[in-house]
Every structure is written in structure tokens, then in C-alpha cells.
Design a protein around this motif. Structure first.
Motif, PDB file in Angstrom:
ATOM      1  N   GLY A   1       0.818  -1.209   0.000  1.00  0.00           N
ATOM      2  CA  GLY A   1       0.000   0.000   0.000  1.00  0.00           C
ATOM      3  C   GLY A   1       0.851   1.257   0.000  1.00  0.00           C
ATOM      4  O   GLY A   1       0.537   2.243  -0.687  1.00  0.00           O
TER       5      GLY A   1
ATOM      6  N   VAL B   1       1.156   4.407  -3.058  1.00  0.00           N
ATOM      7  CA  VAL B   1       0.916   5.833  -2.808  1.00  0.00           C
ATOM      8  C   VAL B   1       2.203   6.639  -3.003  1.00  0.00           C
ATOM      9  O   VAL B   1       2.159   7.755  -3.549  1.00  0.00           O
TER      10      VAL B   1
ATOM     11  N   HIS C   1      -8.414   5.893  -2.241  1.00  0.00           N
ATOM     12  CA  HIS C   1      -8.140   4.455  -2.103  1.00  0.00           C
ATOM     13  C   HIS C   1      -9.441   3.663  -2.158  1.00  0.00           C
ATOM     14  O   HIS C   1     -10.342   3.858  -1.336  1.00  0.00           O
TER      15      HIS C   1
ATOM     16  N   ALA D   1     -10.562   0.478  -1.179  1.00  0.00           N
ATOM     17  CA  ALA D   1     -10.071  -0.587  -0.309  1.00  0.00           C
ATOM     18  C   ALA D   1     -10.804  -1.891  -0.601  1.00  0.00           C
ATOM     19  O   ALA D   1     -11.878  -1.909  -1.202  1.00  0.00           O
TER      20      ALA D   1
ATOM     21  N   ARG E   1      -3.272  -2.712   3.799  1.00  0.00           N
ATOM     22  CA  ARG E   1      -3.070  -1.853   2.633  1.00  0.00           C
ATOM     23  C   ARG E   1      -3.554  -0.438   2.925  1.00  0.00           C
ATOM     24  O   ARG E   1      -2.934   0.542   2.498  1.00  0.00           O
ATOM     25  N   VAL E   2      -4.664  -0.336   3.655  1.00  0.00           N
ATOM     26  CA  VAL E   2      -5.143   0.986   4.082  1.00  0.00           C
ATOM     27  C   VAL E   2      -4.098   1.643   4.985  1.00  0.00           C
ATOM     28  O   VAL E   2      -3.803   2.842   4.847  1.00  0.00           O
TER      29      VAL E   2
ATOM     30  N   TYR F   1      -1.351   2.982   2.865  1.00  0.00           N
ATOM     31  CA  TYR F   1      -1.841   4.196   2.182  1.00  0.00           C
ATOM     32  C   TYR F   1      -1.735   5.406   3.118  1.00  0.00           C
ATOM     33  O   TYR F   1      -1.201   6.457   2.748  1.00  0.00           O
TER      34      TYR F   1
ATOM     35  N   ILE G   1     -11.295   7.109   1.384  1.00  0.00           N
ATOM     36  CA  ILE G   1     -11.080   5.667   1.570  1.00  0.00           C
ATOM     37  C   ILE G   1     -12.447   4.997   1.537  1.00  0.00           C
ATOM     38  O   ILE G   1     -13.259   5.156   2.455  1.00  0.00           O
TER      39      ILE G   1
ATOM     40  N   PHE H   1      -5.802   4.501  -5.931  1.00  0.00           N
ATOM     41  CA  PHE H   1      -5.121   3.241  -5.622  1.00  0.00           C
ATOM     42  C   PHE H   1      -6.203   2.230  -5.280  1.00  0.00           C
ATOM     43  O   PHE H   1      -6.925   2.389  -4.299  1.00  0.00           O
TER      44      PHE H   1
END
Length: 351
Positions: free
Chosen positions: A180, A184, A197, A199, A210-211, A214, A230, A258
Motif C-alpha cells: 500500500g 501511494v 483508495h 479498499a 493496505r489501508v 496508504y 477511503i 489506488f
């Protein structure tokens, strides 16, 4: 004089009893020799081995497995609907890795779907009968009861992706936090200002990480984290479409996305194009998995590569170790292994 390759008296495949008669020993002695028991004299072992060669006896592997309380079979359990398994490259890549590692063993692989309550009940009955030596469990959600069931039944198991930071089962995962962050950092280096993002499901620990990656990359660059940017999806193409529509409604001026999977990125791309946004001119797009979808998208998709086939091979290796070590789970304690494999960013034209 004995003749090599002599046929059984019944005219068919030689039996264990006929080997015993030829060697002048009991049936149990033959079984001990075939299974490598040290409780046999050298002379007896030689006599049995000679009888095996003379008769052309081939051991019944199923009977041997039963005698050793082994089935020589493992299950790859996917707690998802079949449609998702065949739609997402993650699963086929994982299966390919497991299959490659299996080629060096005598194990058989069963593929079992457990996406519904009915399928889960049937699976629980099947596992309770100990019809497999171990289980590979793929795509595990935080509240999934299967890992606890396997532990309760003391069936060796390895899962792909931890359920939490305190995972107790052996697991193989990729560096989701690093992945992640790589995504970014790449978008920031490309000069993008408003990075959203898409997610994955946030009841999946990998998606949570991954969050976290980010957020960390934005903070390390001195930027604020806007939680409105997000939006959780479900790793599917339709989930990517829904989440992208929501993001555009919240922030029409975003210039980078992303996505938590390549499949979600494909859904996001469709929505962006319908909204008249050019990729990468207006919006840069990054996916996750580096699957065949990423390479075949137009434009080709920048994606975070996780070594899915390597993860499958590593899972099988851990499971074989677990099967060999039949000590009760409580006595193993911290010996349980948690493998984390590296991720890397593969830059393409979408960003």
C-alpha cells in the motif's frame, strides 16, 4: 528356484499374504518391513524383500495410509462462492503455486468451496471424519469460523493471509502494508495531489494493512489523510465500480486512485471513462496483485505485485511440516510460523 516376477496363485496381483508365505513369515512382519519398521531382523528383512521382488508385489498405498492414519490427501478450502474463484486471478495463481509444489510429493489435492452456510456444514462434517491430512485455507475473513474448527479438530492447517496481527495458525502472507505504501509513494512521485483508495473488504486483515500503508505514505509526505477518500469495496469488479462512483460523488477533482485489487481497478476504470476522465492524464490508476488483468488493460495497469504463486508453494511447504509434526497444538506454542513475502510496484502506463 524362485522366478522373478512370478504371478500370484490366484492369477492376479500378488497379495500381502502371498508375500508372507513366500518369505516364511507372518503378514504383520511383511507389513513392518514395507513400512520401514526397525523391529525386524536383517535376515527377515532380506527374506521379505526377496519375496517382494520375486512376486512383483506392489504395496497398496491406500491400505498403508489407513494403517498409518494418513489419507495422503490435502484440501484447498476456499470460503467463497465458485463464481468468485473463477473470476479472480488471485485464486488461480494460488492454485498454480500449490499444484507446482505438489508435483514433488505423493499427495492428492481436493478443491473445496465453502461459500454458503450449507457448504460450510458439509465441510465441517467432512473434516470431522478426518478424510484429509491437512488443509490450506485461502481468503479468510476475520469472523470466519473455519480456522477455529480446524484447530478444534487438530487438523494441520495453513492459511493465506493472517486474520489479525495475533494470528495463531501458521500463515503465509505478502507485505500488504509495504504494498500500500509503495502504491501511494509512486503516485506522490508522479505529482498527484488528491489520492483516493478503493479498499478491499475491511474484515480481511490484508485489506486493512493496505489501508495502513496508504495512510502512512501520505503522512510521511506531510499530507493530510481524508477518510472520505477511503471507500471499501469487496475485491470484485462490481465492487470497484460502486466504490469509484461513490468517490467521484465525494471528490470530483481527485487525480489518482489506488485500488485494492486489479479486478477492482478494472471496475474503477470503466466508471472513470464513463465520467469522461482520461487515464492517466486526468486520473492515475494503480491496482494490486499484478495479475494478467493488469497487463492486458488499456492502458496497461500499474500494480503492486504480490508473489501469489510463491505464496502457494510456501503454504504447502508449511503444511507438510505441520502434518509431519503431530504434537498437540497447545504444545507447539510460538513455534507456529508466520511467513511474510515481499511486494513490489510494477509501473505501467496507467500512472
Amino acid at each position: 528356484m524362485a522366478v522373478h516376477g512370478a504371478r500370484s496363485r490366484s492369477g492376479g496381483r500378488p497379495t500381502l499374504e502371498e508375500v508372507a508365505a513366500r518369505a516364511g513369515v507372518g503378514r504383520g512382519t511383511v507389513s513392518r518391513v514395507i513400512n520401514g519398521s526397525p523391529r525386524v531382523s536383517d535376515a527377515t528383512r532380506a527374506a521379505v524383500e526377496a519375496a517382494v521382488a520375486e512376486l512383483g508385489y506392489v504395496p497398496n498405498t491406500a491400505a498403508r495410509a489407513l494403517a498409518a492414519n494418513r489419507t495422503d490427501a490435502i484440501a484447498l478450502v476456499v470460503p467463497e462462492p465458485e463464481t468468485r474463484f473463477f473470476a479472480e486471478p488471485y485464486f488461480s495463481d494460488m492454485l498454480r503455486g500449490v499444484g507446482a509444489a505438489l508435483s514433488d510429493t505423493e499427495l492428492q489435492l481436493l478443491l473445496i468451496f465453502a461459500g454458503s452456510d450449507r457448504e460450510r456444514r458439509r465441510l465441517a462434517q467432512y473434516l470431522a471424519a478426518h478424510r484429509v491430512d491437512g488443509v490450506l485455507l485461502v481468503s479468510v475473513h476475520a469472523d470466519d469460523p473455519l480456522p477455529d474448527l480446524l484447530a478444534q479438530l487438530e487438523i494441520p492447517a495453513v492459511i493465506s493471509g493472517r486474520r489479525s496481527a495475533d494470528e495463531t495458525l501458521p500463515s503465509v502472507d505478502s507485505d500488504n502494508f509495504g504494498g500500500g505504501r509503495f502504491a501511494v509513494e509512486h503516485l506522490i512521485a508522479q505529482g498527484r495531489q488528491t489520492i483516493a483508495h478503493l479498499a478491499g473488504r475491511l474484515d480481511v486483515f490484508g485489506a486493512q494493512r493496505r489501508v495502513d500503508g496508504y495512510r502512512a505514505a501520505l503522512r510521511e509526505a506531510g499530507r493530510e489523510v481524508d477518510d472520505r477518500l477511503i471507500v471499501p469495496g469487496d475485491f470484485t469488479e462490481e465492487g470497484g465500480r460502486r466504490a469509484m462512483k461513490e468517490l467521484l460523488a465525494v471528490c470530483p477533482t481527485l487525480d489518482a486512485v489506488f485500488a485494492g485489487s486489479d479486478v477492482m481497478a478494472a471496475g474503477a476504470r470503466q466508471v472513470l471513462r464513463e465520467a469522461g476522465r482520461r487515464i492517466p492524464d486526468d486520473v492515475a490508476l494503480v491496482g494490486y496483485d499484478d495479475s494478467a488483468i493488469a497487463r492486458h488493460m488499456d492502458p496497461p495497469l500499474t500494480s503492486v505485485r504480490q508473489p501469489i504463486e510463491d505464496m502457494g508453494r510456501a503454504m504447502l511447504g508449511l503444511l507438510i511440516d505441520e502434518i509431519a509434526d503431530r504434537r498437540p497444538a497447545v504444545s507447539r506454542g510460538l513455534e507456529r510460523r508466520q511467513l511474510v513475502l515481499p511486494t513490489e510496484l510494477v509501473a505501467r502506463a496507467s500512472s
